[in-house]
Write an enzyme that holds these catalytic residues in place. Structure first.
Site, mmCIF file in Angstrom:
data_model
loop_
_atom_site.group_PDB
_atom_site.id
_atom_site.type_symbol
_atom_site.label_atom_id
_atom_site.label_comp_id
_atom_site.label_asym_id
_atom_site.label_seq_id
_atom_site.Cartn_x
_atom_site.Cartn_y
_atom_site.Cartn_z
ATOM 1 N N CYS A 148 0.880 -1.173 0.000
ATOM 2 C CA CYS A 148 0.000 0.000 0.000
ATOM 3 C C CYS A 148 0.917 1.222 0.000
ATOM 4 O O CYS A 148 2.040 1.151 -0.466
ATOM 5 C CB CYS A 148 -0.979 -0.014 1.178
ATOM 6 S SG CYS A 148 -0.199 0.160 2.789
ATOM 7 N N ARG A 149 0.468 2.329 0.536
ATOM 8 C CA ARG A 149 1.304 3.535 0.534
ATOM 9 C C ARG A 149 2.463 3.416 1.518
ATOM 10 O O ARG A 149 3.607 3.701 1.192
ATOM 11 C CB ARG A 149 0.439 4.756 0.873
ATOM 12 C CG ARG A 149 1.206 6.072 0.857
ATOM 13 C CD ARG A 149 0.248 7.259 1.030
ATOM 14 N NE ARG A 149 0.969 8.508 0.982
ATOM 15 C CZ ARG A 149 1.391 9.165 2.060
ATOM 16 N NH1 ARG A 149 1.173 8.684 3.260
ATOM 17 N NH2 ARG A 149 2.037 10.293 1.929
#
Length: 110
Positions: free
Chosen positions: A61-62
């Site tokens: 993810c981020r």
């Protein structure tokens, strides 16, 4: 989250197959070239779309939080998955290849 299996970005090839659980606008801004986009909220309904690999499947993810939750859930379902430490921010900092980018801009992590 120390009990969640994880892998540092430095152990992944630039073209590694990874599952990216970020939202569509984050994906569009920039992602790993070998990534498969399955937003976190879609995973239970789209679990059959997870790519098959011979090794543990990296999830990103981020920054590592959402992918950590995805990995935790997928492990409970019996999948061999690992959380990418530091997420796409770490991927970008490591100078790994990225694709995407809106309106001809360079790919970025948002």
């Amino acid at each position: 989250m120390s009990d969640i299996p994880s892998i540092p970005v430095t152990e992944l090839a630039d073209d590694a197959v990874v599952v990216d659980v970020r939202e569509p606008e984050e994906w569009a801004a920039g992602h790993a070239p070998g990534a498969v986009h399955l937003p976190l909220g879609d995973i239970p309904a789209r679990i059959d779309e997870l790519p098959e690999t011979s090794a543990s499947l990296p999830v990103v993810c981020r920054s590592g939080g959402r992918s950590g939750r995805a990995v935790e859930w997928l492990v409970q379902q019996g999948f061999d998955v690992v959380n990418v430490e530091g997420g796409m921010q770490a991927w970008n900092r490591a100078g790994k290849s990225m694709v995407g980018g809106a309106d001809g801009q360079e790919p970025t992590v948002v």
